[in-house]
Design an enzyme around this catalytic site. Structure first.
Site, mmCIF file in Angstrom:
data_model
loop_
_atom_site.group_PDB
_atom_site.id
_atom_site.type_symbol
_atom_site.label_atom_id
_atom_site.label_comp_id
_atom_site.label_asym_id
_atom_site.label_seq_id
_atom_site.Cartn_x
_atom_site.Cartn_y
_atom_site.Cartn_z
ATOM 1 N N LYS A 27 5.161 17.991 -10.270
ATOM 2 C CA LYS A 27 4.719 19.371 -10.563
ATOM 3 C C LYS A 27 3.925 19.941 -9.404
ATOM 4 O O LYS A 27 3.303 20.994 -9.531
ATOM 5 C CB LYS A 27 3.846 19.375 -11.820
ATOM 6 C CG LYS A 27 4.523 18.858 -13.069
ATOM 7 C CD LYS A 27 3.523 18.856 -14.223
ATOM 8 C CE LYS A 27 4.084 18.227 -15.468
ATOM 9 N NZ LYS A 27 3.031 17.979 -16.471
ATOM 10 N N ARG A 54 1.974 1.166 -2.779
ATOM 11 C CA ARG A 54 3.133 1.123 -1.871
ATOM 12 C C ARG A 54 3.586 2.551 -1.596
ATOM 13 O O ARG A 54 3.681 3.364 -2.521
ATOM 14 C CB ARG A 54 4.293 0.319 -2.463
ATOM 15 C CG ARG A 54 5.567 0.483 -1.626
ATOM 16 C CD ARG A 54 6.664 -0.449 -2.004
ATOM 17 N NE ARG A 54 6.367 -1.823 -1.613
ATOM 18 C CZ ARG A 54 7.269 -2.794 -1.605
ATOM 19 N NH1 ARG A 54 8.513 -2.549 -1.970
ATOM 20 N NH2 ARG A 54 6.934 -4.017 -1.256
HETATM 21 N N1 ASP Z 1 10.622 -5.922 0.367
HETATM 22 C C1 ASP Z 1 10.104 -5.953 1.707
HETATM 23 C C2 ASP Z 1 9.374 -4.666 1.981
HETATM 24 O O1 ASP Z 1 9.241 -3.862 1.091
HETATM 25 C C3 ASP Z 1 11.175 -6.238 2.705
HETATM 26 C C4 ASP Z 1 12.389 -5.363 2.587
HETATM 27 O O2 ASP Z 1 12.413 -4.425 1.758
HETATM 28 O O3 ASP Z 1 13.319 -5.603 3.340
HETATM 29 O O4 ASP Z 1 8.934 -4.480 3.088
HETATM 30 N N1 CP Z 2 9.549 -8.464 -0.657
HETATM 31 C C1 CP Z 2 9.315 -7.286 -1.266
HETATM 32 O O1 CP Z 2 8.357 -6.572 -0.954
HETATM 33 O O2 CP Z 2 10.185 -6.993 -2.249
HETATM 34 P P1 CP Z 2 10.216 -5.622 -3.093
HETATM 35 O O3 CP Z 2 10.525 -4.541 -2.100
HETATM 36 O O4 CP Z 2 11.288 -5.835 -4.110
HETATM 37 O O5 CP Z 2 8.861 -5.433 -3.678
#
Ligand code: ASP
Ligand code: CP
Length: 340
Positions: free
Chosen positions: A94, A116
């Site tokens: 939104k 993340r």
């Molecule tokens: N899962 C790891 C990351 O999120 C590695 C990848 O996505 O290749 O950095």
């Molecule tokens: N290794 C790792 O970070 O996996 P995801 O992206 O699935 O979290």
């Protein structure tokens, strides 16, 4: 961490943003506490009361399977409450800013925020916006993914450490090859920092186009574009996925050629040292960076990396949040059962 100094109970700083600030001492502490949680995990009831009354929020604005589930499971195993933010159904859609979203979550009284994001530096910004919350970087752009590196080091130590050896002793001079899309990989940056801190010798192996524009300041032993040569003598081979979401496709002529020159094929795996380990952070794209058969070999520790990621994340959350609960120290809390 903003400092590598440890206090008596936990980690000195409030956040885990990069591997660099942990230092060998911080890494050793995390691996050691993770080892205690691994023992707890083998009991009939794997939960401990260490973070009872605490709340851990996960704020994932980029795709994830294992990191998110791992942090959420880790928090629950520590008896914390878990709040899971879903970007796709949130008020970001939104027009609310990330900063206001973070302030909203902070206002709910969470103790830790696991973040993340596709943009490098986001975890640092969140830590600045939410000073009262412990921020854990679960992957920010190309920059860092510290708990992945910690999970990988735990996995290597678990496999190579000899009885009676110092916690980090197996890493001294250990030849490690980090192979693939180094340029776009936060895992590579975290691994290089972590392996260097504990004394391993990392060689980066990649097509020249998938190396960073400059390697100045990278604490590595070497760089190679010849995988066959680099695999000779390697005791650990850490594979990286091509980060297609960050545009890696534009840097390789074709997937077929990439696999032929830089993939861990069955033939290459057969030439590895008998004791060499193969690691991959996942998700694995079978048939590209690694042959499907190789990913399933006993020397491939991909499942162990996920298992160990759980106890490493329990250790990180515990060390960041557990020391000011006013209750017992790490040893006692780990030893106690859920009702202990
Ligand atoms: N899962 C790891 C990351 O999120 C590695 C990848 O996505 O290749 O950095
Ligand atoms: N290794 C790792 O970070 O996996 P995801 O992206 O699935 O979290």
């Amino acid at each position: 961490m903003t400092s590598g100094v440890l206090d008596s109970a936990g980690l000195a700083a409030r956040h885990l943003l990069t591997v660099d600030d942990l230092g060998a001492e911080g890494i050793e502490r995390v691996l050691s506490v993770a080892g205690s949680f691994a023992e707890v995990g083998r009991r009939a009831n794997p939960k401990v009361p260490a973070l009872r009354g605490r709340t851990v929020a996960t704020l994932f604005l980029e795709d994830s399977t294992r990191t998110r589930l791992s942090f959420e499971t880790a928090a629950r195993r520590l008896s914390a409450d878990v709040v899971s933010f879903s970007a796709s159904s949130s008020s970001l859609n939104k027009g609310e800013s990330l900063r206001d979203t973070v302030a909203t979550i902070e206002a709910m009284g969470v103790d830790a925020l696991v973040v993340r994001h596709r943009a490098s530096g986001t975890a640092h910004r969140v830590a600045a916006w939410a000073p009262g919350v412990a921020v854990v970087n679960a992957g920010d752009g190309w920059h860092q993914h510290p708990t992945q590196a910690l999970a990988d080091l735990y996995t290597v130590a678990d496999a190579l450490r000899r009885p009676g050896e110092d916690a980090l002793g197996c890493f001294a001079g250990l030849p490690v090859a980090v192979v693939g899309d180094v340029r776009h990989s936060r895992v590579a940056r975290s691994l290089v920092a972590a392996y260097a801190a504990v004394g391993a010798r990392v060689t980066l192996v990649a097509p020249p186009t998938l190396l960073p524009p400059s390697l100045e300041g990278w604490p590595i032993a070497g760089v190679s574009s010849d995988l066959d040569e680099a695999l000779e003598g390697a005791r650990v081979v850490s594979l990286l996925r091509l980060q297609a979401e960050r545009g890696s496709g534009a840097y390789v002529p074709s997937l077929r050629e990439y696999t032929a020159r830089w993939g861990l094929t069955v033939e290459r795996a057969a030439r590895l040292d008998a004791t060499a380990l193969v690691l991959h952070p996942g998700p694995v794209v079978r048939g590209v960076e690694v042959a499907s058969e190789v990913a399933d070999l006993p020397r491939a520790r991909i499942g162990a990396q996920v298992r160990n990621g759980l106890v490493v994340r329990m250790a990180v959350l515990f060390l960041l949040l557990g020391h000011d609960t006013g209750s017992a120290g790490a040893g006692e809390q780990v030893a106690g059962g859920e009702d202990g």
